[in-house]
Scaffold this motif. Structure first.
Motif, PDB file in Angstrom:
ATOM      1  N   MET A   1       0.849  -1.180   0.000  1.00 47.37           N
ATOM      2  CA  MET A   1       0.000   0.000   0.000  1.00 47.37           C
ATOM      3  C   MET A   1       0.897   1.246   0.000  1.00 47.37           C
ATOM      4  SD  MET A   1      -3.151   0.714   2.509  1.00 47.37           S
ATOM      5  CE  MET A   1      -4.525   1.465   1.745  1.00 47.37           C
ATOM      6  N   ILE A   2       0.508   2.249  -0.746  1.00 54.37           N
ATOM      7  CA  ILE A   2       1.328   3.445  -0.880  1.00 54.37           C
ATOM      8  C   ILE A   2       1.317   4.273   0.399  1.00 54.37           C
ATOM      9  CG2 ILE A   2       1.590   5.599  -2.155  1.00 54.37           C
ATOM     10  CD1 ILE A   2       0.443   4.126  -4.577  1.00 54.37           C
ATOM     11  N   THR A   3       0.164   4.477   0.979  1.00 55.74           N
ATOM     12  CA  THR A   3       0.050   5.279   2.193  1.00 55.74           C
ATOM     13  C   THR A   3      -0.713   4.499   3.248  1.00 55.74           C
ATOM     14  OG1 THR A   3      -2.028   6.284   1.542  1.00 55.74           O
ATOM     15  CG2 THR A   3      -0.031   7.408   0.862  1.00 55.74           C
ATOM     16  N   ASP A   4      -0.682   5.024   4.454  1.00 57.55           N
ATOM     17  CA  ASP A   4      -1.506   4.454   5.505  1.00 57.55           C
ATOM     18  C   ASP A   4      -2.414   5.555   6.053  1.00 57.55           C
ATOM     19  OD1 ASP A   4       0.251   6.017   6.868  1.00 57.55           O
ATOM     20  OD2 ASP A   4       1.109   4.406   8.056  1.00 57.55           O
ATOM     21  N   PHE A   5      -3.353   5.162   6.861  1.00 57.50           N
ATOM     22  CA  PHE A   5      -4.329   6.111   7.366  1.00 57.50           C
ATOM     23  C   PHE A   5      -3.999   6.590   8.770  1.00 57.50           C
ATOM     24  CE2 PHE A   5      -6.579   3.654   4.152  1.00 57.50           C
ATOM     25  CZ  PHE A   5      -7.057   4.684   3.358  1.00 57.50           C
ATOM     26  N   LYS A   6      -2.734   6.527   9.159  1.00 56.24           N
ATOM     27  CA  LYS A   6      -2.328   6.989  10.478  1.00 56.24           C
ATOM     28  C   LYS A   6      -2.243   8.512  10.549  1.00 56.24           C
ATOM     29  CE  LYS A   6       0.157   2.786  11.475  1.00 56.24           C
ATOM     30  NZ  LYS A   6       1.455   2.140  11.666  1.00 56.24           N
ATOM     31  N   SER A   7      -2.066   9.154   9.416  1.00 52.46           N
ATOM     32  CA  SER A   7      -1.949  10.613   9.367  1.00 52.46           C
ATOM     33  C   SER A   7      -3.323  11.238   9.166  1.00 52.46           C
ATOM     34  CB  SER A   7      -1.031  11.022   8.219  1.00 52.46           C
ATOM     35  OG  SER A   7      -1.076  12.411   8.037  1.00 52.46           O
ATOM     36  N   LEU A   8      -3.620  12.281   9.932  1.00 50.18           N
ATOM     37  CA  LEU A   8      -4.879  12.995   9.746  1.00 50.18           C
ATOM     38  C   LEU A   8      -4.928  13.700   8.391  1.00 50.18           C
ATOM     39  CD1 LEU A   8      -5.685  14.603  13.215  1.00 50.18           C
ATOM     40  CD2 LEU A   8      -6.945  12.835  12.008  1.00 50.18           C
ATOM     41  N   GLY A   9      -3.758  14.044   7.862  1.00 56.25           N
ATOM     42  CA  GLY A   9      -3.722  14.692   6.555  1.00 56.25           C
ATOM     43  C   GLY A   9      -4.303  13.820   5.458  1.00 56.25           C
ATOM     44  N   ILE A  10      -4.021  12.520   5.511  1.00 59.47           N
ATOM     45  CA  ILE A  10      -4.581  11.580   4.524  1.00 59.47           C
ATOM     46  C   ILE A  10      -6.095  11.501   4.682  1.00 59.47           C
ATOM     47  CG2 ILE A  10      -4.653   9.147   3.825  1.00 59.47           C
ATOM     48  CD1 ILE A  10      -2.065  10.421   3.029  1.00 59.47           C
ATOM     49  N   ILE A  11      -6.560  11.397   5.904  1.00 59.05           N
ATOM     50  CA  ILE A  11      -8.000  11.286   6.156  1.00 59.05           C
ATOM     51  C   ILE A  11      -8.726  12.544   5.705  1.00 59.05           C
ATOM     52  CG2 ILE A  11      -9.730  11.062   7.983  1.00 59.05           C
ATOM     53  CD1 ILE A  11      -7.621   9.289   9.445  1.00 59.05           C
ATOM     54  N   PHE A  12      -8.161  13.720   6.029  1.00 62.50           N
ATOM     55  CA  PHE A  12      -8.807  14.956   5.608  1.00 62.50           C
ATOM     56  C   PHE A  12      -8.731  15.146   4.093  1.00 62.50           C
ATOM     57  CE2 PHE A  12      -8.508  16.351  10.091  1.00 62.50           C
ATOM     58  CZ  PHE A  12      -9.840  16.699  10.242  1.00 62.50           C
ATOM     59  N   GLY A  13      -7.699  14.645   3.456  1.00 64.73           N
ATOM     60  CA  GLY A  13      -7.636  14.681   1.997  1.00 64.73           C
ATOM     61  C   GLY A  13      -8.727  13.844   1.364  1.00 64.73           C
ATOM     62  N   LEU A  14      -8.980  12.669   1.928  1.00 64.40           N
ATOM     63  CA  LEU A  14     -10.058  11.820   1.415  1.00 64.40           C
ATOM     64  C   LEU A  14     -11.425  12.447   1.658  1.00 64.40           C
ATOM     65  CD1 LEU A  14      -8.696   8.334   2.497  1.00 64.40           C
ATOM     66  CD2 LEU A  14      -8.863   9.250   0.179  1.00 64.40           C
ATOM     67  N   ILE A  15     -11.592  13.070   2.819  1.00 65.70           N
ATOM     68  CA  ILE A  15     -12.857  13.767   3.094  1.00 65.70           C
ATOM     69  C   ILE A  15     -13.045  14.906   2.096  1.00 65.70           C
ATOM     70  CG2 ILE A  15     -14.065  15.229   4.769  1.00 65.70           C
ATOM     71  CD1 ILE A  15     -12.762  13.493   6.978  1.00 65.70           C
ATOM     72  N   ALA A  16     -11.972  15.649   1.806  1.00 67.98           N
ATOM     73  CA  ALA A  16     -12.062  16.750   0.840  1.00 67.98           C
ATOM     74  C   ALA A  16     -12.477  16.237  -0.538  1.00 67.98           C
ATOM     75  CB  ALA A  16     -10.727  17.495   0.763  1.00 67.98           C
ATOM     76  N   TRP A  17     -11.920  15.108  -0.959  1.00 71.70           N
ATOM     77  CA  TRP A  17     -12.313  14.530  -2.251  1.00 71.70           C
ATOM     78  C   TRP A  17     -13.791  14.149  -2.257  1.00 71.70           C
ATOM     79  CZ3 TRP A  17     -10.691  14.399  -7.011  1.00 71.70           C
ATOM     80  CH2 TRP A  17      -9.344  14.625  -7.279  1.00 71.70           C
ATOM     81  N   CYS A  18     -14.265  13.529  -1.197  1.00 69.46           N
ATOM     82  CA  CYS A  18     -15.679  13.130  -1.118  1.00 69.46           C
ATOM     83  C   CYS A  18     -16.600  14.344  -1.144  1.00 69.46           C
ATOM     84  CB  CYS A  18     -15.926  12.294   0.135  1.00 69.46           C
ATOM     85  SG  CYS A  18     -15.122  10.690   0.099  1.00 69.46           S
ATOM     86  N   VAL A  19     -16.227  15.393  -0.425  1.00 64.82           N
ATOM     87  CA  VAL A  19     -17.044  16.609  -0.411  1.00 64.82           C
ATOM     88  C   VAL A  19     -17.024  17.276  -1.782  1.00 64.82           C
ATOM     89  CG1 VAL A  19     -17.264  18.905   0.619  1.00 64.82           C
ATOM     90  CG2 VAL A  19     -16.807  16.942   2.071  1.00 64.82           C
ATOM     91  N   MET A  20     -15.875  17.258  -2.448  1.00 65.85           N
ATOM     92  CA  MET A  20     -15.788  17.832  -3.784  1.00 65.85           C
ATOM     93  C   MET A  20     -16.688  17.066  -4.763  1.00 65.85           C
ATOM     94  SD  MET A  20     -12.442  18.797  -6.076  1.00 65.85           S
ATOM     95  CE  MET A  20     -11.747  17.181  -5.926  1.00 65.85           C
ATOM     96  N   ILE A  21     -16.732  15.760  -4.647  1.00 63.65           N
ATOM     97  CA  ILE A  21     -17.620  14.960  -5.495  1.00 63.65           C
ATOM     98  C   ILE A  21     -19.079  15.272  -5.175  1.00 63.65           C
ATOM     99  CG2 ILE A  21     -18.381  12.590  -5.962  1.00 63.65           C
ATOM    100  CD1 ILE A  21     -15.388  11.784  -5.688  1.00 63.65           C
ATOM    101  N   ALA A  22     -19.394  15.462  -3.881  1.00 65.38           N
ATOM    102  CA  ALA A  22     -20.757  15.837  -3.496  1.00 65.38           C
ATOM    103  C   ALA A  22     -21.128  17.199  -4.084  1.00 65.38           C
ATOM    104  CB  ALA A  22     -20.890  15.857  -1.977  1.00 65.38           C
ATOM    105  N   LEU A  23     -20.196  18.144  -4.083  1.00 63.28           N
ATOM    106  CA  LEU A  23     -20.445  19.444  -4.711  1.00 63.28           C
ATOM    107  C   LEU A  23     -20.727  19.290  -6.201  1.00 63.28           C
ATOM    108  CD1 LEU A  23     -17.781  21.702  -2.993  1.00 63.28           C
ATOM    109  CD2 LEU A  23     -20.209  22.196  -3.128  1.00 63.28           C
ATOM    110  N   LEU A  24     -19.944  18.462  -6.853  1.00 63.13           N
ATOM    111  CA  LEU A  24     -20.115  18.233  -8.285  1.00 63.13           C
ATOM    112  C   LEU A  24     -21.476  17.614  -8.587  1.00 63.13           C
ATOM    113  CD1 LEU A  24     -18.437  18.006 -11.108  1.00 63.13           C
ATOM    114  CD2 LEU A  24     -18.404  15.604 -10.474  1.00 63.13           C
ATOM    115  N   LEU A  25     -21.829  16.568  -7.842  1.00 63.92           N
ATOM    116  CA  LEU A  25     -23.091  15.874  -8.102  1.00 63.92           C
ATOM    117  C   LEU A  25     -24.300  16.741  -7.801  1.00 63.92           C
ATOM    118  CD1 LEU A  25     -22.238  12.300  -6.773  1.00 63.92           C
ATOM    119  CD2 LEU A  25     -22.449  13.056  -9.154  1.00 63.92           C
ATOM    120  N   THR A  26     -24.245  17.490  -6.701  1.00 63.35           N
ATOM    121  CA  THR A  26     -25.390  18.354  -6.386  1.00 63.35           C
ATOM    122  C   THR A  26     -25.492  19.527  -7.355  1.00 63.35           C
ATOM    123  OG1 THR A  26     -24.084  19.549  -4.717  1.00 63.35           O
ATOM    124  CG2 THR A  26     -25.476  17.739  -3.946  1.00 63.35           C
ATOM    125  N   SER A  27     -24.389  19.893  -8.004  1.00 64.76           N
ATOM    126  CA  SER A  27     -24.459  20.940  -9.024  1.00 64.76           C
ATOM    127  C   SER A  27     -25.101  20.413 -10.302  1.00 64.76           C
ATOM    128  CB  SER A  27     -23.063  21.458  -9.349  1.00 64.76           C
ATOM    129  OG  SER A  27     -22.523  22.133  -8.264  1.00 64.76           O
TER     130      SER A  27
END
Length: 100
Positions: free
Chosen positions: A1-27
């Motif tokens: 695996m390239i990264t692990d989920f021990k860093s909050l930065g990775i988790i917040f990056g994934l949350i940002a991607w999900c929210v960005m997709i939600a913005l796209l779909l609701t638009s």
């Protein structure tokens, strides 16, 4: 695996991607959603602020070239952006555009 989920930065990056997709779909599907324009606009304001906040955390936490001055600069830009967003949408002079 390239990264692990021990860093909050990775988790917040994934949350940002999900929210960005939600913005796209609701638009794209705003006409098919069962909500008024003002509720849809409020949803977009909230999603935008969540996206900006989580993406900022991700960049600051995992950025290779981050130093104190760059972090302050990016934080200042985000604060100005959120202020302008609030000023635009919550001012009394804001007029709704007609939706086609």
């Amino acid at each position: 695996m390239i990264t692990d989920f021990k860093s909050l930065g990775i988790i917040f990056g994934l949350i940002a991607w999900c929210v960005m997709i939600a913005l796209l779909l609701t638009s794209f599907y705003k006409d098919k959603l069962n909500m008024t324009y003002s509720k849809w606009r409020l949803l977009h304001i909230v999603l935008s602020v969540v996206f900006i906040s989580t993406a900022l955390w991700h960049v600051i936490d995992l950025g290779r070239h981050m130093n104190e001055i760059m972090i302050l600069f990016i934080f200042l830009l985000v604060c100005i952006s959120v202020y302008q967003l609030g000023k635009l949408y919550f001012s009394k002079n804001y007029k709704k555009e007609k939706v086609l």
